[in-house]
Design an enzyme around this catalytic site. Structure first.
Site, PDB file in Angstrom:
ATOM      1  N   ASP A   1      -4.320   5.557   6.239  1.00 33.56           N
ATOM      2  CA  ASP A   1      -4.807   6.546   6.690  1.00 33.56           C
ATOM      3  C   ASP A   1      -5.840   6.323   7.976  1.00 33.56           C
ATOM      4  O   ASP A   1      -5.179   5.857   8.904  1.00 33.56           O
ATOM      5  CB  ASP A   1      -5.357   7.546   5.882  1.00 33.56           C
ATOM      6  CG  ASP A   1      -6.037   8.840   5.990  1.00 33.56           C
ATOM      7  OD1 ASP A   1      -5.775   9.244   7.215  1.00 33.56           O
ATOM      8  OD2 ASP A   1      -6.516   9.495   5.256  1.00 33.56           O
TER       9      ASP A   1
ATOM     10  N   PHE B   1      -2.540  16.229   4.027  1.00 29.65           N
ATOM     11  CA  PHE B   1      -2.702  15.759   2.708  1.00 29.65           C
ATOM     12  C   PHE B   1      -1.573  15.744   2.122  1.00 29.65           C
ATOM     13  O   PHE B   1      -1.140  16.820   1.739  1.00 29.65           O
ATOM     14  CB  PHE B   1      -3.956  15.959   1.941  1.00 29.65           C
ATOM     15  CG  PHE B   1      -4.643  15.288   1.161  1.00 29.65           C
ATOM     16  CD1 PHE B   1      -5.352  14.226   1.482  1.00 29.65           C
ATOM     17  CD2 PHE B   1      -4.027  15.418  -0.426  1.00 29.65           C
ATOM     18  CE1 PHE B   1      -5.844  13.176   0.319  1.00 29.65           C
ATOM     19  CE2 PHE B   1      -4.494  14.450  -1.208  1.00 29.65           C
ATOM     20  CZ  PHE B   1      -5.313  13.304  -1.168  1.00 29.65           C
TER      21      PHE B   1
ATOM     22  N   GLU C   1       0.929  -1.177  -0.015  1.00 28.70           N
ATOM     23  CA  GLU C   1      -0.087  -0.064  -0.198  1.00 28.70           C
ATOM     24  C   GLU C   1       0.803   1.250   0.028  1.00 28.70           C
ATOM     25  O   GLU C   1       1.931   1.165   0.454  1.00 28.70           O
ATOM     26  CB  GLU C   1      -0.992   0.158   1.368  1.00 28.70           C
ATOM     27  CG  GLU C   1      -2.386  -0.164   0.873  1.00 28.70           C
ATOM     28  CD  GLU C   1      -3.028   0.991   0.291  1.00 28.70           C
ATOM     29  OE1 GLU C   1      -2.568   1.631  -0.558  1.00 28.70           O
ATOM     30  OE2 GLU C   1      -4.084   1.117   0.533  1.00 28.70           O
ATOM     31  N   ASP C   2       0.335   2.548  -0.620  1.00 31.55           N
ATOM     32  CA  ASP C   2       1.247   3.548  -0.654  1.00 31.55           C
ATOM     33  C   ASP C   2       1.018   4.246   0.991  1.00 31.55           C
ATOM     34  O   ASP C   2       1.897   4.586   1.423  1.00 31.55           O
ATOM     35  CB  ASP C   2       0.628   4.711  -1.546  1.00 31.55           C
ATOM     36  CG  ASP C   2      -1.028   4.805  -1.633  1.00 31.55           C
ATOM     37  OD1 ASP C   2      -1.707   4.136  -0.496  1.00 31.55           O
ATOM     38  OD2 ASP C   2      -1.411   5.489  -2.634  1.00 31.55           O
TER      39      ASP C   2
ATOM     40  N   ARG D   1       0.883  12.191  -9.312  1.00 34.42           N
ATOM     41  CA  ARG D   1       1.514  11.075  -9.217  1.00 34.42           C
ATOM     42  C   ARG D   1       2.749  10.877  -9.927  1.00 34.42           C
ATOM     43  O   ARG D   1       3.394  10.101  -9.605  1.00 34.42           O
ATOM     44  CB  ARG D   1       0.563  10.021  -9.769  1.00 34.42           C
ATOM     45  CG  ARG D   1      -0.977   9.806  -9.144  1.00 34.42           C
ATOM     46  CD  ARG D   1      -1.500   8.450 -10.003  1.00 34.42           C
ATOM     47  NE  ARG D   1      -2.989   8.336  -9.534  1.00 34.42           N
ATOM     48  CZ  ARG D   1      -3.528   7.884  -8.649  1.00 34.42           C
ATOM     49  NH1 ARG D   1      -2.695   7.238  -7.595  1.00 34.42           N
ATOM     50  NH2 ARG D   1      -4.597   7.742  -8.378  1.00 34.42           N
TER      51      ARG D   1
HETATM   52  P1  IMP Z   1      -7.643   4.820   4.274  1.00 35.89           P
HETATM   53  O1  IMP Z   1      -8.612   3.917   3.617  1.00 35.89           O
HETATM   54  O2  IMP Z   1      -8.367   5.878   5.077  1.00 35.89           O
HETATM   55  O3  IMP Z   1      -6.581   4.106   4.976  1.00 35.89           O
HETATM   56  O4  IMP Z   1      -7.053   5.554   3.100  1.00 35.89           O
HETATM   57  C1  IMP Z   1      -5.959   4.828   2.088  1.00 35.89           C
HETATM   58  C2  IMP Z   1      -6.133   5.386   0.785  1.00 35.89           C
HETATM   59  O5  IMP Z   1      -6.497   6.789   0.637  1.00 35.89           O
HETATM   60  C3  IMP Z   1      -4.665   5.227   0.417  1.00 35.89           C
HETATM   61  O6  IMP Z   1      -4.665   4.054  -0.113  1.00 35.89           O
HETATM   62  C4  IMP Z   1      -4.744   6.362  -0.538  1.00 35.89           C
HETATM   63  O7  IMP Z   1      -4.828   5.889  -1.905  1.00 35.89           O
HETATM   64  C5  IMP Z   1      -5.643   7.398   0.018  1.00 35.89           C
HETATM   65  N1  IMP Z   1      -5.161   8.568   0.761  1.00 35.89           N
HETATM   66  C6  IMP Z   1      -5.158   8.423   2.240  1.00 35.89           C
HETATM   67  N2  IMP Z   1      -4.370   9.607   2.546  1.00 35.89           N
HETATM   68  C7  IMP Z   1      -3.801  10.220   1.420  1.00 35.89           C
HETATM   69  C8  IMP Z   1      -3.064  11.560   1.276  1.00 35.89           C
HETATM   70  O8  IMP Z   1      -2.501  12.284   2.121  1.00 35.89           O
HETATM   71  N3  IMP Z   1      -2.867  11.619   0.098  1.00 35.89           N
HETATM   72  C9  IMP Z   1      -3.132  10.884  -1.019  1.00 35.89           C
HETATM   73  N4  IMP Z   1      -3.818   9.788  -0.993  1.00 35.89           N
HETATM   74  C10 IMP Z   1      -4.247   9.392   0.273  1.00 35.89           C
HETATM   75 MG    MG Z   2      -3.619   3.259  -1.889  1.00 32.84          MG
END
Ligand code: IMP
Ligand code: MG
Length: 205
Positions: free
Chosen positions: A120, A170, A116-117, A183
């Site tokens: 959050d 963000f 995963e990148d 990206r």
């Molecule tokens: P989560 O489901 O809230 O954990 O969010 C995860 C996904 O949201 C990541 O895989 C990203 O693709 C996107 N994401 C969350 N935070 C950021 C950010 O700060 N910048 C860009 N994408 C984000």
């Molecule tokens: Mg992601």
């Protein structure tokens, strides 16, 4: 047209993004160095086992490629799979996760590492992990994330392998987008208000 590249100003991102970033968070060099450590941890943990490395598209793609390169340097074998998951619209998590294009068969009974990148809230992985467990019954399933955000409440899912813990901003670059932009930037930046307000269609008119 610049003919003598020694006299050119080197830009670190496409010029059309000028003003879209508030501050630099992590450089490409710092990312690459950390990825070597993550690959070494995976190599140690998995021994002779060949994990299925699953890229969570699209954001994790650059991280995935560099992580695989680092595993190749260690001569650690793996197979490759991809899935597409999305929970974000603009800069807010929607809470609804869409998962597409998974080759469940390829994961059956295997050691799986989800790449995963960023974790959050953890909503995305909290949806993906039970789905994979139910559909493919992997031998093991771990998460390797480049980034984890420090929020007031801990994420719903804990990654075993983590690159960086970052404050709650963000961020964009190195695969991470805001409305599909940024990206294509090599480092990771905090987006500015100008970046948030920018209309991507202005780039194509
Ligand atoms: P989560 O489901 O809230 O954990 O969010 C995860 C996904 O949201 C990541 O895989 C990203 O693709 C996107 N994401 C969350 N935070 C950021 C950010 O700060 N910048 C860009 N994408 C984000
Ligand atoms: Mg992601």
């Amino acid at each position: 047209m610049c003919y003598f590249h020694v006299s050119c100003v080197l830009q670190v991102y496409p010029p059309e993004y000028e003003g879209h970033f508030q501050s630099l968070m992590i450089t490409q060099k710092e990312i690459r160095d950390r990825i070597k450590v993550l690959a070494a941890l995976i190599h140690d943990d998995y021994g002779n086992e060949r994990p299925v490395m699953v890229c969570v598209l699209k954001g994790a793609n650059p991280f995935y490629q560099n992580l695989l390169e680092a595993l190749q340097d260690l001569k650690h074998g793996y197979t490759m799979e991809f899935l597409k998951a999305s929970s974000y619209e603009g800069n807010a998590s929607t809470g609804t996760v869409r998962v597409e294009s998974v080759n469940f068969e390829a994961l059956e009974g295997k050691h799986v590492i989800l790449v995963e990148d960023i974790v959050d809230t953890g909503t995305t992985l909290a949806h993906v992990i039970p789905l994979l467990k139910e559909k493919c019954n992997p031998k093991s399933l771990e998460v390797c994330t480049l980034l984890e955000k420090r929020l007031d409440t801990p994420p719903l899912v804990q990654a075993k392998f983590k690159g960086f813990s970052i404050p709650n901003h963000f961020i964009v670059g190195y695969g991470l987008d805001y409305n599909e932009l940024y990206r294509d930037v090599r480092d990771i930046w905090v987006i500015s208000q100008t970046g948030i307000d920018f209309n991507p269609s202005a780039l194509y008119s």
